[in-house]
Design an enzyme around this catalytic site. Structure first.
Site, PDB file in Angstrom:
ATOM      1  N   HIS A 137       4.456   2.041  -8.085  1.00 35.99           N
ATOM      2  CA  HIS A 137       3.449   0.966  -8.059  1.00 35.99           C
ATOM      3  C   HIS A 137       2.534   1.055  -9.284  1.00 35.99           C
ATOM      4  O   HIS A 137       2.161   0.036  -9.867  1.00 35.99           O
ATOM      5  CB  HIS A 137       2.578   1.056  -6.803  1.00 35.99           C
ATOM      6  CG  HIS A 137       3.321   0.860  -5.523  1.00 35.99           C
ATOM      7  ND1 HIS A 137       3.598   1.887  -4.662  1.00 35.99           N
ATOM      8  CD2 HIS A 137       3.826  -0.258  -4.953  1.00 35.99           C
ATOM      9  CE1 HIS A 137       4.248   1.415  -3.610  1.00 35.99           C
ATOM     10  NE2 HIS A 137       4.392   0.116  -3.761  1.00 35.99           N
ATOM     11  N   GLY A 165       0.807  -1.219   0.000  1.00 35.31           N
ATOM     12  CA  GLY A 165       0.000   0.000   0.000  1.00 35.31           C
ATOM     13  C   GLY A 165       0.837   1.263   0.000  1.00 35.31           C
ATOM     14  O   GLY A 165       2.031   1.223  -0.269  1.00 35.31           O
ATOM     15  N   ASN A 166       0.161   2.384   0.305  1.00 36.62           N
ATOM     16  CA  ASN A 166       0.777   3.710   0.197  1.00 36.62           C
ATOM     17  C   ASN A 166       1.405   3.872  -1.196  1.00 36.62           C
ATOM     18  O   ASN A 166       2.601   4.120  -1.352  1.00 36.62           O
ATOM     19  CB  ASN A 166       1.825   3.925   1.306  1.00 36.62           C
ATOM     20  CG  ASN A 166       2.154   5.389   1.420  1.00 36.62           C
ATOM     21  OD1 ASN A 166       3.287   5.798   1.206  1.00 36.62           O
ATOM     22  ND2 ASN A 166       1.170   6.213   1.698  1.00 36.62           N
ATOM     23  N   LEU A 167       0.556   3.703  -2.164  1.00 33.97           N
ATOM     24  CA  LEU A 167       1.025   3.548  -3.536  1.00 33.97           C
ATOM     25  C   LEU A 167       1.504   4.867  -4.139  1.00 33.97           C
ATOM     26  O   LEU A 167       0.949   5.918  -3.884  1.00 33.97           O
ATOM     27  CB  LEU A 167      -0.105   2.964  -4.393  1.00 33.97           C
ATOM     28  CG  LEU A 167      -0.709   1.669  -3.831  1.00 33.97           C
ATOM     29  CD1 LEU A 167      -1.807   1.146  -4.736  1.00 33.97           C
ATOM     30  CD2 LEU A 167       0.360   0.611  -3.616  1.00 33.97           C
ATOM     31  N   ALA A 193       3.863   6.460  -7.886  1.00 35.49           N
ATOM     32  CA  ALA A 193       3.953   6.237  -9.332  1.00 35.49           C
ATOM     33  C   ALA A 193       4.685   4.934  -9.681  1.00 35.49           C
ATOM     34  O   ALA A 193       4.411   4.316 -10.713  1.00 35.49           O
ATOM     35  CB  ALA A 193       4.638   7.426  -9.990  1.00 35.49           C
ATOM     36  N   LYS A 247      13.699  -2.141  -8.052  1.00 35.35           N
ATOM     37  CA  LYS A 247      14.291  -1.399  -6.930  1.00 35.35           C
ATOM     38  C   LYS A 247      14.629  -2.350  -5.779  1.00 35.35           C
ATOM     39  O   LYS A 247      15.669  -2.238  -5.164  1.00 35.35           O
ATOM     40  CB  LYS A 247      13.341  -0.313  -6.440  1.00 35.35           C
ATOM     41  CG  LYS A 247      13.855   0.314  -5.186  1.00 35.35           C
ATOM     42  CD  LYS A 247      13.110   1.549  -4.811  1.00 35.35           C
ATOM     43  CE  LYS A 247      13.647   2.081  -3.506  1.00 35.35           C
ATOM     44  NZ  LYS A 247      13.348   1.206  -2.371  1.00 35.35           N
ATOM     45  N   ASP A 248      13.719  -3.286  -5.500  1.00 36.05           N
ATOM     46  CA  ASP A 248      14.001  -4.303  -4.478  1.00 36.05           C
ATOM     47  C   ASP A 248      14.575  -5.515  -5.195  1.00 36.05           C
ATOM     48  O   ASP A 248      13.942  -6.571  -5.306  1.00 36.05           O
ATOM     49  CB  ASP A 248      12.719  -4.664  -3.726  1.00 36.05           C
ATOM     50  CG  ASP A 248      12.198  -3.491  -2.923  1.00 36.05           C
ATOM     51  OD1 ASP A 248      12.978  -2.925  -2.151  1.00 36.05           O
ATOM     52  OD2 ASP A 248      11.023  -3.116  -3.096  1.00 36.05           O
TER      53      ASP A 248
HETATM   54  O1  PAF Z   1       7.764  -5.128  -2.045  1.00 39.68           O
HETATM   55  C1  PAF Z   1       6.805  -5.141  -1.243  1.00 39.68           C
HETATM   56  O2  PAF Z   1       6.036  -4.194  -1.165  1.00 39.68           O
HETATM   57  C2  PAF Z   1       6.622  -6.343  -0.320  1.00 39.68           C
HETATM   58  O3  PAF Z   1       7.833  -6.868   0.070  1.00 39.68           O
HETATM   59  C3  PAF Z   1       5.715  -7.433  -0.937  1.00 39.68           C
HETATM   60  C4  PAF Z   1       6.342  -8.042  -2.184  1.00 39.68           C
HETATM   61  C5  PAF Z   1       4.361  -6.851  -1.262  1.00 39.68           C
HETATM   62  C6  PAF Z   1       5.514  -8.570   0.082  1.00 39.68           C
HETATM   63  O4  PAF Z   1       4.911  -8.111   1.252  1.00 39.68           O
END
Ligand code: PAF
Length: 281
Positions: free
Chosen positions: A37, A31-33, A35, A151-152
Site C-alpha cells: 500500500h 486498511g491494514n496497510l 509496504a 496483484k489484484d
Molecule cells: O483492493 C482493495 O483493497 C479493495 O478491493 C478496494 C479497491 C479498496 C475496494 O474496496
C-alpha cells in the site's frame, strides 16, 4: 495528516485544494496497510499535488462465508504509516456514510463479462461490490488519478472498464506487486497464515514462474495449467485456478499464442485464500 469520516468534511478539504489548482491522487484501501500500500501512496505522491487514501472494509465485496468479520482493522497503525508516506488526507467512513440505504439496498455497478471468470466465478458478487464502492469513492472525491495494485489484476481490469464505460474523469494507474524476499506477494491476508503455511506460501509465485518458463520453452498452455494445478494440490494447497490468460483482457488465449500472456493463481492454504499473477514478458 488529517483524518475525516464524513462526506462534507472530505469535500471541503478537496474543494480547498482544487481552488488552489492542486491535482488530487487517490489510493483506495481496506486498511491494514503494508509496504505494498505504501508503494501505491508513493506513486500517487509522485504524480499529483495532494494524496488522499481511504480505509473502508467494504461489506458488499465479501461473500457470506468470507472474512469480512475477521478482516484486520488497524486504523491507528495505518494512520501513522500513511502520514509517514506523505499522504495528505485519510477518508475513513462508516458503512452508513457509503451506503445510506444500507449495503443490501445499494444501487449497484455491474461490469459485465470480465467479472464472470476467475475471481468473479469463485466469489459471486465480489466485483459488483468492488465496482460499486470504487465508483462511489470516485464520486465523493473526484480524484484526477487513482492507483491500484497489479496483484489484484482482475480488479484493476474491472475498474479500468468501469471508468471507460461510465466516462469517469479519472486516470487509473497500475502499481507493480510488492513481494517478500521469498517471493510471496504482500497481502493483508498473509497474516492469517500459520508458520507452516507461511513457509509453503511462496510456492504460489514459484509456480507462476515455472508456468512462464514452460510456456517460453514451447509447452502448450493447457498442459502447463494442469501441471501447475496438480503441483499446488500435491503441496497441500486447494487451488481454485492456476491458469494462463491473455494479459490484456484475461480472455482464454489461442492454443498457439505465446505473447501477451499472464499466469494467474488462486489457491487456499488452510483457511487463507492467496491470489497472485505474473505477466509473461
Ligand atoms: O483492493 C482493495 O483493497 C479493495 O478491493 C478496494 C479497491 C479498496 C475496494 O474496496
Amino acid at each position: 495528516m488529517q483524518t475525516v469520516q464524513d462526506v462534507a468534511a472530505l469535500r471541503a478539504v478537496v474543494r480547498g485544494w482544487r481552488s488552489q489548482g492542486y491535482t488530487v491522487g487517490f489510493v483506495p484501501t481496506m486498511g491494514n496497510l503494508h509496504a505494498g500500500h505504501q508503494s501505491l501512496i508513493k506513486l500517487a505522491r509522485a504524480r499529483t499535488d495532494r494524496v488522499v487514501a481511504s480505509i473502508f472494509v467494504n461489506p458488499t465485496q465479501f461473500g457470506p462465508h468470507e472474512d469480512f468479520e475477521r478482516y484486520p482493522r488497524t486504523l491507528i497503525q495505518d494512520q501513522a504509516g500513511l502520514a509517514e508516506q506523505g499522504c495528505d488526507l485519510l477518508f475513513a467512513p462508516e458503512v452508513a456514510t457509503i451506503y445510506p440505504y444500507g449495503a443490501a439496498q445499494t444501487v449497484s455497478v455491474h461490469v459485465p463479462q470480465i467479472t464472470e471468470t476467475l475471481e468473479g466465478a469463485h466469489r459471486p458478487g465480489h466485483f459488483d461490490g468492488v465496482a460499486t464502492v470504487v465508483c462511489k469513492l470516485f464520486n465523493l472525491l473526484q480524484p484526477d488519478l487513482a492507483v491500484f495494485g497489479q496483484k489484484d489484476c482482475q480488479q484493476l481490469k474491472v475498474i479500468e472498464r468501469m471508468v471507460r464505460d461510465l466516462s469517469l474523469p479519472v486516470k487509473i494507474l497500475a502499481a507493480p506487486t510488492l513481494r517478500a524476499e521469498d517471493g510471496l506477494a504482500l497481502s493483508s491476508r498473509n497474516q492469517y497464515l500459520s508458520k507452516e503455511e507461511r513457509e509453503l506460501a511462496p510456492l504460489v509465485y514459484v509456480t507462476l514462474q515455472q508456468m512462464r518458463d514452460l510456456v517460453s520453452k514451447g509447452h502448450a498452455w493447457p498442459a502447463v495449467e494442469q501441471a501447475a494445478t496438480s503441483k499446488l494440490a500435491k503441496a497441500g494447497f486447494v487451488p481454485d485456478y492456476a491458469v494462463i490468460r491473455r494479459a490484456d483482457d484475461l480472455g482464454v488465449p489461442a492454443r498457439d499464442q505465446r505473447d501477451g500472456l499472464i499466469g494467474l493463481v488462486a489457491a487456499r492454504l488452510g483457511s487463507t485464500r492467496l491470489i497472485d499473477n505474473l505477466i509473461f514478458d
